[in-house]
Design a protein around this motif. Structure first.
Motif, PDB file in Angstrom:
ATOM      1  N   GLU D  22     -22.247  -6.899 -39.946  1.00 33.64           N
ATOM      2  CA  GLU D  22     -22.409  -7.668 -41.187  1.00 33.64           C
ATOM      3  C   GLU D  22     -23.812  -7.481 -41.765  1.00 33.64           C
ATOM      4  O   GLU D  22     -23.987  -7.314 -42.973  1.00 33.64           O
ATOM      5  CB  GLU D  22     -22.151  -9.163 -40.929  1.00 33.64           C
ATOM      6  CG  GLU D  22     -20.686  -9.560 -40.987  1.00 33.64           C
ATOM      7  CD  GLU D  22     -19.967  -8.998 -42.208  1.00 33.64           C
ATOM      8  OE1 GLU D  22     -20.370  -9.307 -43.347  1.00 33.64           O
ATOM      9  OE2 GLU D  22     -19.003  -8.221 -42.026  1.00 33.64           O
ATOM     10  N   LYS D  25     -24.204  -4.239 -43.484  1.00 30.80           N
ATOM     11  CA  LYS D  25     -23.564  -4.241 -44.799  1.00 30.80           C
ATOM     12  C   LYS D  25     -24.519  -4.816 -45.855  1.00 30.80           C
ATOM     13  O   LYS D  25     -24.615  -4.287 -46.966  1.00 30.80           O
ATOM     14  CB  LYS D  25     -22.245  -5.023 -44.756  1.00 30.80           C
ATOM     15  CG  LYS D  25     -21.158  -4.268 -43.984  1.00 30.80           C
ATOM     16  CD  LYS D  25     -19.899  -5.086 -43.789  1.00 30.80           C
ATOM     17  CE  LYS D  25     -19.033  -5.093 -45.035  1.00 30.80           C
ATOM     18  NZ  LYS D  25     -17.707  -5.712 -44.738  1.00 30.80           N
ATOM     19  N   THR D  26     -25.217  -5.859 -45.498  1.00 35.32           N
ATOM     20  CA  THR D  26     -26.198  -6.432 -46.427  1.00 35.32           C
ATOM     21  C   THR D  26     -27.255  -5.389 -46.794  1.00 35.32           C
ATOM     22  O   THR D  26     -27.641  -5.255 -47.961  1.00 35.32           O
ATOM     23  CB  THR D  26     -26.880  -7.651 -45.789  1.00 35.32           C
ATOM     24  OG1 THR D  26     -25.874  -8.547 -45.341  1.00 35.32           O
ATOM     25  CG2 THR D  26     -27.795  -8.346 -46.778  1.00 35.32           C
ATOM     26  N   GLN D  29     -26.171  -2.928 -49.083  1.00 30.69           N
ATOM     27  CA  GLN D  29     -25.723  -3.605 -50.302  1.00 30.69           C
ATOM     28  C   GLN D  29     -24.253  -3.314 -50.585  1.00 30.69           C
ATOM     29  O   GLN D  29     -23.873  -2.879 -51.666  1.00 30.69           O
ATOM     30  CB  GLN D  29     -26.620  -3.218 -51.503  1.00 30.69           C
ATOM     31  CG  GLN D  29     -28.097  -3.569 -51.243  1.00 30.69           C
ATOM     32  CD  GLN D  29     -28.970  -3.436 -52.479  1.00 30.69           C
ATOM     33  OE1 GLN D  29     -28.602  -3.867 -53.559  1.00 30.69           O
ATOM     34  NE2 GLN D  29     -30.153  -2.852 -52.302  1.00 30.69           N
ATOM     35  N   THR D  30     -23.447  -3.577 -49.546  1.00 29.23           N
ATOM     36  CA  THR D  30     -22.014  -3.359 -49.707  1.00 29.23           C
ATOM     37  C   THR D  30     -21.228  -4.528 -49.147  1.00 29.23           C
ATOM     38  O   THR D  30     -21.616  -5.126 -48.140  1.00 29.23           O
ATOM     39  CB  THR D  30     -21.549  -2.065 -48.987  1.00 29.23           C
ATOM     40  OG1 THR D  30     -20.145  -1.900 -49.247  1.00 29.23           O
ATOM     41  CG2 THR D  30     -21.748  -2.139 -47.481  1.00 29.23           C
ATOM     42  N   SER D  31     -20.151  -4.884 -49.809  1.00 28.01           N
ATOM     43  CA  SER D  31     -19.230  -5.832 -49.191  1.00 28.01           C
ATOM     44  C   SER D  31     -17.900  -5.136 -48.912  1.00 28.01           C
ATOM     45  O   SER D  31     -17.149  -5.551 -48.050  1.00 28.01           O
ATOM     46  CB  SER D  31     -19.013  -7.044 -50.110  1.00 28.01           C
ATOM     47  OG  SER D  31     -18.478  -6.607 -51.339  1.00 28.01           O
ATOM     48  N   ARG D  32     -17.653  -4.020 -49.609  1.00 25.59           N
ATOM     49  CA  ARG D  32     -16.369  -3.317 -49.425  1.00 25.59           C
ATOM     50  C   ARG D  32     -16.449  -2.231 -48.361  1.00 25.59           C
ATOM     51  O   ARG D  32     -15.426  -1.806 -47.825  1.00 25.59           O
ATOM     52  CB  ARG D  32     -15.956  -2.658 -50.741  1.00 25.59           C
ATOM     53  CG  ARG D  32     -15.844  -3.606 -51.915  1.00 25.59           C
ATOM     54  CD  ARG D  32     -15.196  -2.926 -53.110  1.00 25.59           C
ATOM     55  NE  ARG D  32     -15.909  -1.735 -53.537  1.00 25.59           N
ATOM     56  CZ  ARG D  32     -16.779  -1.695 -54.557  1.00 25.59           C
ATOM     57  NH1 ARG D  32     -17.040  -2.803 -55.243  1.00 25.59           N
ATOM     58  NH2 ARG D  32     -17.388  -0.582 -54.888  1.00 25.59           N
ATOM     59  N   HIS D  34     -17.330   0.032 -44.925  1.00 23.95           N
ATOM     60  CA  HIS D  34     -17.149  -0.152 -43.493  1.00 23.95           C
ATOM     61  C   HIS D  34     -18.323   0.515 -42.780  1.00 23.95           C
ATOM     62  O   HIS D  34     -18.691   1.642 -43.117  1.00 23.95           O
ATOM     63  CB  HIS D  34     -15.846   0.490 -43.037  1.00 23.95           C
ATOM     64  CG  HIS D  34     -14.673   0.065 -43.849  1.00 23.95           C
ATOM     65  ND1 HIS D  34     -13.889  -1.019 -43.523  1.00 23.95           N
ATOM     66  CD2 HIS D  34     -14.178   0.556 -45.023  1.00 23.95           C
ATOM     67  CE1 HIS D  34     -12.951  -1.177 -44.448  1.00 23.95           C
ATOM     68  NE2 HIS D  34     -13.100  -0.234 -45.373  1.00 23.95           N
ATOM     69  N   ARG D 159     -27.836   1.123 -53.396  1.00 25.10           N
ATOM     70  CA  ARG D 159     -26.735   0.192 -53.648  1.00 25.10           C
ATOM     71  C   ARG D 159     -25.387   0.862 -53.453  1.00 25.10           C
ATOM     72  O   ARG D 159     -24.843   1.502 -54.358  1.00 25.10           O
ATOM     73  CB  ARG D 159     -26.841  -0.343 -55.083  1.00 25.10           C
ATOM     74  CG  ARG D 159     -28.232  -0.884 -55.376  1.00 25.10           C
ATOM     75  CD  ARG D 159     -28.380  -1.390 -56.787  1.00 25.10           C
ATOM     76  NE  ARG D 159     -29.739  -1.876 -56.966  1.00 25.10           N
ATOM     77  CZ  ARG D 159     -30.153  -2.622 -57.974  1.00 25.10           C
ATOM     78  NH1 ARG D 159     -29.274  -2.953 -58.932  1.00 25.10           N
ATOM     79  NH2 ARG D 159     -31.389  -3.030 -58.058  1.00 25.10           N
ATOM     80  N   ASP D 161     -22.248  -0.263 -53.025  1.00 30.17           N
ATOM     81  CA  ASP D 161     -21.112  -0.713 -53.835  1.00 30.17           C
ATOM     82  C   ASP D 161     -21.337  -0.406 -55.320  1.00 30.17           C
ATOM     83  O   ASP D 161     -20.476   0.200 -55.972  1.00 30.17           O
ATOM     84  CB  ASP D 161     -20.886  -2.218 -53.665  1.00 30.17           C
ATOM     85  CG  ASP D 161     -20.086  -2.537 -52.412  1.00 30.17           C
ATOM     86  OD1 ASP D 161     -19.820  -1.613 -51.622  1.00 30.17           O
ATOM     87  OD2 ASP D 161     -19.738  -3.718 -52.210  1.00 30.17           O
ATOM     88  N   SER D 188     -16.662   4.174 -47.609  1.00 33.55           N
ATOM     89  CA  SER D 188     -15.837   3.483 -48.603  1.00 33.55           C
ATOM     90  C   SER D 188     -14.356   3.582 -48.230  1.00 33.55           C
ATOM     91  O   SER D 188     -13.960   4.430 -47.418  1.00 33.55           O
ATOM     92  CB  SER D 188     -16.038   4.129 -49.977  1.00 33.55           C
ATOM     93  OG  SER D 188     -15.412   5.402 -50.004  1.00 33.55           O
TER      94      SER D 188
END
Lengths: 374, 374, 374, 374
Positions: D22, D25-26, D29-32, D34, D159, D161, D188
């Motif tokens: 997690e 991911k921060t 700068q991605t929430s989508r 993996h 970034r 995402d 992605s």
């Protein structure tokens, strides 16, 4: 289970202990002295020195030229000694002539000891211990010579045997480059003899059981084994560089620091060039500025740690430390921080001038070093 | 440069210090007491306790039931106190009734303090401090109650406030699971008050400047920051497990150890089950065997560290430590080592019997634990 | 700044690297072989072995007697090799006779390599690599001999030169006692020659640039310097104990473990005593019990880590590791944990019986050791 | 025993792993996306990216503007891809316009991916990934966007995402401030989908089993737990400072470095101010001097580590790294070292000028910072 029981009695521990004691003798430049280690600190070493060597009511000559020599004398007084103070201005070293004068006046040899701090960390001044010893010898005065070497040992030349010092005391956190947590003493046979009749109450700091148990490879208390391993490592690092080279390196970085300070337009606290300390430089804060406020500003804005003015010079000086494993670039980075902090505090400092002076000196002396290389 | 200057005056340091002091208060089970830390050791803590609270010539009641209580009293005597000894057999706890008898006879309240060791590490005996306090209260005797908790704190239930203890002292290397290097004291207001008129010479161990500077988030000496960080970590580990659970775990492992020892056909040194120590078990060496020789054999053949018999029981007992972060399997591995070492030393031990007894007890108590789980 | 730039090109780095490479050659028992290190893992070492030595479409003989040999073959298949499997029951070693049979049938030498796992960690079985080599020699079959020594190197006798192995591969986290994070290969000249014409696509795992740059004291990638320092230390520890003594120690602890298991009334998975693994013992779970559930129970109730049954024996075995720096008491503590966990899981185990058997064997063999001492 | 068996399957391990994933991911700068971790290195991450997302014979557009982008393309070629190179001068960034031109010409969408290095460590140039993405979107070209962020992630704004990156890859030893030893990828959904039909042989680098096992809190291989703990710590440090502040700090130190370099009279390799790298500055060696010789001289005389010129600029540039946890004084110390090393190497540098320029800029920007403080 092996970890939950005390395991500081085996042959491996004894070997480690003896190796460390021998290595420390090399650093104190002594073959006749005895090394004594206590869990504690440099402050504890003052107490250990006093309570082993002296008796309540004894008169001693306390040489005072700064904050730490004042505290050393206070420790003696706290244990019932009569301290005759010989005081000097902050920034001056201990004058061997004035020590001689006092001792000469002491016809009956009532002064049992002379207390001196080799390197006054509060003022950046190194006193001439050899000259003090010569004065004592000339007068054939039998007082013990007790020397605080907290911020000089393993950084500035100190010779226990040659200067006939009786007790030299320090901690591990300066020239030995370790965390604090120990009192380290070198003790002469004369001091050892004196301790047999000395009557200060003592228990924890009694060096007799430590010496007795050390001879068997043990301690009378649970020793901080980690610090012993640390000392072994520090002593190996010092041995690899060699003491003369360690002293030369400190002298060179200290001179670079002083040149930078002067090029910034500031003045040192130390008065005499031959007494400049090679481990710490105390700088006079320019008129109209408070050094405590400046140090807080430097800490806050640049995360730089400068020493405050202590005792009589509180608010009037800041102190730059340059001992241990410091290298050129760390010194220059620190000096750059000092420049920036001064400027942003409102002191009119020419940016880069101090650094240029330090760099020029370092290059000049570095080139000499390279020439020496094969 | 940041490393070569003392940096123990910032706000981060103060926050760390205060957090550690609060955490230690929890472990001492006190809200009224004051915590004092010195670089040093448990031995140093004896000295700190004595020189702050008492004066040369003071009479104190020294309760002696083993090697460490003897040394505690010697420290007091070394600083000029008159120690009235109340002695018990090695293996017995301090009888509150006999303490009461002595105090009752002291009509004029000449006894200024009672010195007790909560858990005698040399014999594996835990004395009943609560009962001693009740005896003192019953007699309205104003003596200070000074308690060594070196091998009990954070392992065996000790209640500073509830038992009205005046000074409790320890080091970091037992229940706090850290390297040695510190003297840790909890001090009552009454002891603090007493220290104001106490006249033992003191300087390093003086708790007044430590308390004054701690209140400002500082120390009067270079603190061993690493040990403070270590304490923070230890206190967090203890808080997570909770003190009652820490005491229960020690009690359980200790009982398993005792059952194993008895199943091996050996006898404990401790006389009374209600005084069995939960941090250390002293085992009587069978007739005809020397425990020092056995311990050396165990070390040599299995690299297992057992404690020697100290003082009066030298050569007669060996000691098994079971405190700190020990778990079941480490205990059982250690007990297996004891079985093997005894057998190979010539003691007729039935292999596996001790372990089976310990395992059976651990399983029985473990199953109870599981039942409690959600 | 010194820390923010890559500094793995200096002469000190080269000296460290070469010392580690030489030390690893000693551990592989090779003077002719070449050592290749990659950041990665044992799994990565399988891939490195396959893609350097072979080409897509090559036929290889994959010897399978457990989970890890199955995965080794899968890696080969994933890179386009045709894997002829020679399968054995879980618990059996690789039969040199059956290898010989397959190779004898391969008249045209279409089999380019034989893949074997020296010590099958999933079953606790050590195969006879020397016998396989003799079979290959007898038939003059030119296939490469590729051996996984992940859980045998530095614990069980493995002789790269004497057995004419072509690639042996491992990681640092077993007999080398380090954290994982590396693929370690020993490569014969024959394998090196083969790699020149091998056509598996390769880039990261290509050993040619590693060997070329290592010869200059460098790596083609940022090396994990910490693991190199760790290897230096591990190799020194192994050298001090000597390889024969390391093998003997593992054999002794493993036999103690097996005796304990049998005395608990349980059966090993390994069929043949001469193939028992000295680093891991796989134990058959008694009828009616699921080993996965048992292992979870042991973890939960005693915090003991046992290996699960993998592949065909999932749910049917649990595995006890005994390699690395383990000593007698840690083994016995672990076995005590196994006894207790089994009993509390409902398996009818006589408490103490397994430990007594292990202790008896350890004492018997320990006494022999003491006789050898001066 | 607990240490000798693999213990990376418990619930604590899963919690650690998920927290780290997690946190990464921060940082990406991605929430989508993996996150996939392999033991390995940044070089390994190139291979992982290529073999998962693409098939032998696929055409890709390889953007080349330095040494590391050249190697990224070589990795692709080694696995059978057809790499169409789009080359730029060393010192230039990747022109989004020229990428657009190439993609526009690819009417049939034969180009399956665009390979770019975000920050070319060999030249100190940061390319505009957002512009490249906009070009691709404008043309509705379906190629995957594969970006090396080895020396930009967690130092320079990236970034995942917002810029619709398909694979971003790095290692832990730059902005994440850890030792090397890992390949770290953000992937992605589109890249994940592509990997299902991608046919590069893969086994170790296959991300499918990693993602599957990670979802259960496990790894398909022995994970380097120490690096996971290190990542947890690094991510906490970054979170405390906040990413925008981390980017701002790097930008500020980098600008100070560039001003110093120019004040020394030297020129940057990077051509365009808007592409200046905030993690590394490549400096052109003055005419008549060889940078390799200079770097060796700096290392020998001052123990300062500068990066060599790689590939086309070998001997022509030296590189100053300024990423990670560097502070002002470390930067200034390093720049002082560069000044001194240049001067003693014979380059005519005005001592102190570079430092004065850097100090002036740092003070100016520092004062703004202080104003923001409460």
């Amino acid at each position: 289970m092996s970890q939950s029981l005390i395991d500081h009695r085996g042959p491996k521990f004894a070997a480690l202990l003896w190796e460390v004691l021998e290595g420390l003798k090399t650093v104190f430049q002594t073959s006749r002295g005895h090394i004594v280690l206590f869990p504690g600190s440099g402050t504890g070493a003052w107490e250990a020195c006093v309570v082993n060597a002296l008796s309540p009511g004894d008169r001693v000559l306390g040489c005072v030229n700064g904050h730490f020599s004042t505290l050393f004398c206070q420790t003696a007084a706290a244990h019932g000694l009569e301290v005759d103070k010989l005081e000097f201005a902050y920034g001056d070293g201990i004058s061997a002539d004035q020590v001689a004068e006092r001792l000469a006046a002491d016809k009956n040899h009532q002064l049992k000891a002379v207390l001196v701090v080799h390197n006054e960390t509060s003022t950046g001044v190194t006193s001439n211990i050899a000259a003090i010893r010569q004065a004592m010898d000339r007068l054939r005065h039998p007082a013990l010579l007790l020397v605080d070497v907290v911020s000089s040992l393993a950084s500035i030349d100190f010779r226990f045997d040659e200067w006939n010092v009786d007790v030299a005391l320090t901690g591990p956190q300066k020239g030995l480059m370790l965390p604090p947590g120990m009192a380290i003493l070198a003790v002469s046979n004369k001091a050892l003899e004196a301790s047999k009749s000395a009557r200060c109450p003592r228990s924890f700091w009694d060096w007799a059981p430590v010496l007795a148990r050390n001879a068997r490879g043990e301690f009378p208390y649970t020793p901080a084994t980690a610090l012993l391993f640390g000392l072994k490592e520090s002593l190996a690092i010092l041995a690899e560089e060699t003491l003369p080279e360690v002293f030369r390196r400190h002298a060179r970085l200290a001179e670079a620091c002083r040149r930078a300070v002067r090029a910034m337009g500031l003045r040192l606290l130390a008065s005499n060039p031959e007494e400049y300390s090679n481990t710490l430089t105390a700088v006079q804060m320019p008129e109209g500025f408070d050094s405590d406020a400046f140090i807080a500003h430097a800490q806050r804005s640049l995360d730089i740690s400068l020493g405050v003015g202590l005792g009589k010079v509180k608010g009037k000086v800041f102190r730059i430390g340059h001992l241990g494993s410091l290298n050129e670039m760390e010194l220059l980075g620190g000096l750059a921080g000092v420049e920036m902090a001064l400027k942003s505090f409102g002191v009119n400092v020419p940016l880069g001038a101090g650094l240029a002076a330090a760099e020029a000196y370092l290059m000049e002396t570095a080139s000499r070093r390279e020439e020496r290389e094969p």
